[in-house]
Design a protein around this motif. Structure first.
Motif, PDB file in Angstrom:
ATOM      1  N   ALA A  95     -35.378 -11.436  25.838  1.00  0.00           N
ATOM      2  CA  ALA A  95     -35.689 -10.130  26.411  1.00  0.00           C
ATOM      3  C   ALA A  95     -35.700 -10.140  27.933  1.00  0.00           C
ATOM      4  O   ALA A  95     -35.508  -9.104  28.575  1.00  0.00           O
ATOM      5  CB  ALA A  95     -37.037  -9.631  25.886  1.00  0.00           C
ATOM      6  N   GLN A  96     -35.957 -11.307  28.544  1.00  0.00           N
ATOM      7  CA  GLN A  96     -35.976 -11.439  30.002  1.00  0.00           C
ATOM      8  C   GLN A  96     -36.879 -10.403  30.677  1.00  0.00           C
ATOM      9  O   GLN A  96     -36.480  -9.727  31.632  1.00  0.00           O
ATOM     10  CB  GLN A  96     -34.563 -11.362  30.589  1.00  0.00           C
ATOM     11  CG  GLN A  96     -33.671 -12.517  30.202  1.00  0.00           C
ATOM     12  CD  GLN A  96     -32.372 -12.574  31.002  1.00  0.00           C
ATOM     13  OE1 GLN A  96     -31.582 -13.492  30.839  1.00  0.00           O
ATOM     14  NE2 GLN A  96     -32.113 -11.621  31.867  1.00  0.00           N
ATOM     15  N   ILE A  97     -38.095 -10.270  30.148  1.00  0.00           N
ATOM     16  CA  ILE A  97     -39.019  -9.317  30.750  1.00  0.00           C
ATOM     17  C   ILE A  97     -39.339  -9.737  32.176  1.00  0.00           C
ATOM     18  O   ILE A  97     -39.292 -10.915  32.511  1.00  0.00           O
ATOM     19  CB  ILE A  97     -40.301  -9.180  29.911  1.00  0.00           C
ATOM     20  CG1 ILE A  97     -41.082 -10.504  29.866  1.00  0.00           C
ATOM     21  CG2 ILE A  97     -39.977  -8.716  28.500  1.00  0.00           C
ATOM     22  CD1 ILE A  97     -42.460 -10.385  29.249  1.00  0.00           C
ATOM     23  N   HIS A  98     -39.610  -8.773  33.019  1.00  0.00           N
ATOM     24  CA  HIS A  98     -39.924  -8.962  34.437  1.00  0.00           C
ATOM     25  C   HIS A  98     -38.708  -9.398  35.249  1.00  0.00           C
ATOM     26  O   HIS A  98     -38.830  -9.592  36.468  1.00  0.00           O
ATOM     27  CB  HIS A  98     -41.069  -9.963  34.661  1.00  0.00           C
ATOM     28  CG  HIS A  98     -42.396  -9.504  34.163  1.00  0.00           C
ATOM     29  ND1 HIS A  98     -43.591 -10.008  34.641  1.00  0.00           N
ATOM     30  CD2 HIS A  98     -42.734  -8.587  33.224  1.00  0.00           C
ATOM     31  CE1 HIS A  98     -44.605  -9.424  34.010  1.00  0.00           C
ATOM     32  NE2 HIS A  98     -44.102  -8.568  33.144  1.00  0.00           N
ATOM     33  N   ALA A  99     -37.564  -9.572  34.628  1.00  0.00           N
ATOM     34  CA  ALA A  99     -36.356  -9.981  35.338  1.00  0.00           C
ATOM     35  C   ALA A  99     -35.339  -8.846  35.290  1.00  0.00           C
ATOM     36  O   ALA A  99     -35.567  -7.804  34.663  1.00  0.00           O
ATOM     37  CB  ALA A  99     -35.779 -11.249  34.701  1.00  0.00           C
ATOM     38  N   VAL A 100     -34.209  -9.037  35.955  1.00  0.00           N
ATOM     39  CA  VAL A 100     -33.136  -8.055  35.833  1.00  0.00           C
ATOM     40  C   VAL A 100     -32.541  -8.166  34.429  1.00  0.00           C
ATOM     41  O   VAL A 100     -32.633  -9.195  33.769  1.00  0.00           O
ATOM     42  CB  VAL A 100     -32.052  -8.252  36.903  1.00  0.00           C
ATOM     43  CG1 VAL A 100     -32.635  -8.093  38.300  1.00  0.00           C
ATOM     44  CG2 VAL A 100     -31.379  -9.612  36.763  1.00  0.00           C
ATOM     45  N   ASN A 101     -31.958  -7.064  33.969  1.00  0.00           N
ATOM     46  CA  ASN A 101     -31.309  -7.006  32.663  1.00  0.00           C
ATOM     47  C   ASN A 101     -32.276  -7.266  31.507  1.00  0.00           C
ATOM     48  O   ASN A 101     -31.939  -7.935  30.533  1.00  0.00           O
ATOM     49  CB  ASN A 101     -30.119  -7.975  32.599  1.00  0.00           C
ATOM     50  CG  ASN A 101     -29.039  -7.609  33.598  1.00  0.00           C
ATOM     51  OD1 ASN A 101     -28.650  -6.443  33.705  1.00  0.00           O
ATOM     52  ND2 ASN A 101     -28.577  -8.588  34.358  1.00  0.00           N
TER      53      ASN A 101
END
Length: 454
Positions: free
Chosen positions: A420-426
């Motif tokens: 999910a890459q929360i707090h990051a781009v995309n």
């Protein structure tokens, strides 16, 4: 009733879930007026309130919390004598960072490679949609067997404690027999996981001053104390040679017992570049779930383009310290602030200000609610057993609820798995996970009601 019709109903509700998530993601609800106008958060809060009213919730209210934000609250009465379950999510989001680095616009839900991309898709607007989908599925199959309270927080990402303080001032409001926090995530896609521990968090701002104003580096450099260089020295003091966090007086040697995080999996999940070493010592699980971790979130200094040949008079940084269970966040904050003051070189003036704080949390995984959730996840994820893991992030409300309602059973699930890459781009969410966890939550509510009726 067989769970198969319930599963089919959840699947049929997924297009509606996507439409609603797209509407919710479109709000730039970053709870920081310095970055986005407060009207964006207000619009998101009103959207949530209208969604609850449409589902038959009563006493729907926008709660004006002490930090200047709003949380949305509502109650859906269940059968007489049924237990009460509080469902939590938050509608505020992290800023998008570099919008140009997003493959698709951050506030426009976009489907790509089998995932839905957008800021808040997983953390945690998707969590609210998960709650609504579970309730709709149950209503289509005999009704909702518990009294449901929903609260959607408006400032969780800022860590400013608005909802925690509001709950303490109105202790009857969120009282429940069980609490489902929809802001965690599976260890990985397809592996049902409840989160047993959360690290706490403290956020501090440090400013270093050395001169009345910037100076020409050719005329004064070499003797004039550079505030930016002093700040770099201070920040470097927070790490040992191997990258381990080193705050004077703060223990950093605890071990994690339970589900382990293989290093090769972590490298892949974290997208570590080839040849770059991981930092710290101990197992990966030790480092991300059981030990403190400091992060420099930002530094105020001139950008490379446009910089002048100057000795800097002032510099400041924003620092986060994640605090493991067993460590008091307030005590860790004092240690961090004292460390920063102690390690400033050259007699430079230093100011340290606390911005936010949240205590770590440990759940009682032996409670009946966990048994009900394990049974639900076994059905929602055929062939898989529920796993228990830690999470390095912070959800400050958990400790507030545990203190106010010591008999309440608190479970943490959600959509924020590594991809999910929360707090990051995309940032993105897996629609399959949204479907399975919505089914798991619906089954849990049914199981929990049955267990309390025995």
């Amino acid at each position: 009733m067989s769970p198969t019709p319930l599963a089919e109903t959840v699947a049929s509700l997924l297009p509606r879930a996507r439409t609603e998530l797209a509407e919710l993601v479109a709000f730039r609800s970053v709870a920081d007026p310095a970055q986005y106008p407060p009207s964006e958060c207000a619009a998101a809060a009103n959207w949530v309130a209208e969604a609850l009213r449409a589902e038959g919730f009563e006493d729907v209210a926008l709660l004006d919390t002490p930090d200047g934000t709003q949380s949305v609250y509502g109650v859906l009465p269940g059968p007489a004598g049924a237990p009460t379950v509080l469902l939590y999510a938050h509608y505020d989001v992290q800023p998008p960072l570099d919008e140009a680095a997003w493959v698709s616009p951050p506030f426009e839900l976009t489907e790509r490679d089998g995932r839905w991309y957008g800021r808040g898709a997983a953390d945690c607007k998707g969590g609210l949609i998960m709650h609504l989908t579970a309730l709709r599925a149950l209503r289509a199959h005999g009704g909702i067997p518990v009294t449901v309270k929903i609260v959607a927080e408006g400032s969780e990402e800022q860590g400013t404690g608005g909802l925690e303080r509001y709950a303490e001032e109105h202790p009857e409001l969120l009282a429940a027999d069980a609490v489902v926090i929809g802001d965690a995530g599976n260890f990985r896609v397809g592996l049902p996981t409840v989160t047993a521990t959360l690290r706490g968090m403290t956020l501090v701002r440090v400013r270093v001053d050395t001169l009345e104003g910037n100076l020409h580096s050719g005329q004064f450099g070499g003797a004039a104390p550079d505030a930016l260089a002093a700040l770099v020295r201070v920040l470097d003091s927070l790490r040992a040679e191997d990258g381990s966090t080193t705050v004077d007086g703060l223990a950093a040697d605890a071990s994690w017992e339970g589900l382990q995080y293989p290093e090769e999996d972590f490298r892949r999940d974290a997208k570590v570049l080839d040849g770059v070493e991981l930092i710290g010592s101990g197992t990966v699980a030790d480092r991300v779930w059981a030990r403190p971790a400091v992060t420099v979130l930002g530094i105020d200094c001139p950008p490379v383009i446009g910089a002048t040949p100057s000795v800097h008079a002032s510099a400041r940084a924003l620092i986060s310290l994640r605090v493991p269970p067993g460590t008091d966040a307030a005590a860790a904050t004092e240690l961090l602030m004292a460390h920063l003051r102690r390690h400033v070189p050259w007699g430079a003036r230093v100011e340290v200000e606390q911005i936010g704080q949240g205590q770590p949390f440990r759940a009682d995984t032996g409670s009946p609610a966990y048994t009900a959730m394990a049974e639900a996840m076994r059905v929602a994820y055929p062939g898989q057993e529920m796993q228990t893991a830690g999470m390095g992030g912070t959800i400050p409300l958990c400790n507030t609820l545990a203190g106010l309602y010591p008999k309440a059973e608190i479970l943490l699930i959600g959509l924020s798995e590594p991809e999910a890459q929360i707090h990051a781009v995309n940032e993105s969410v897996s629609p399959e996970e949204l479907e399975r966890l919505s089914l798991a939550e619906a089954l849990f509510l049914r199981n929990y009601a049955a267990s309390r009726a025995v």
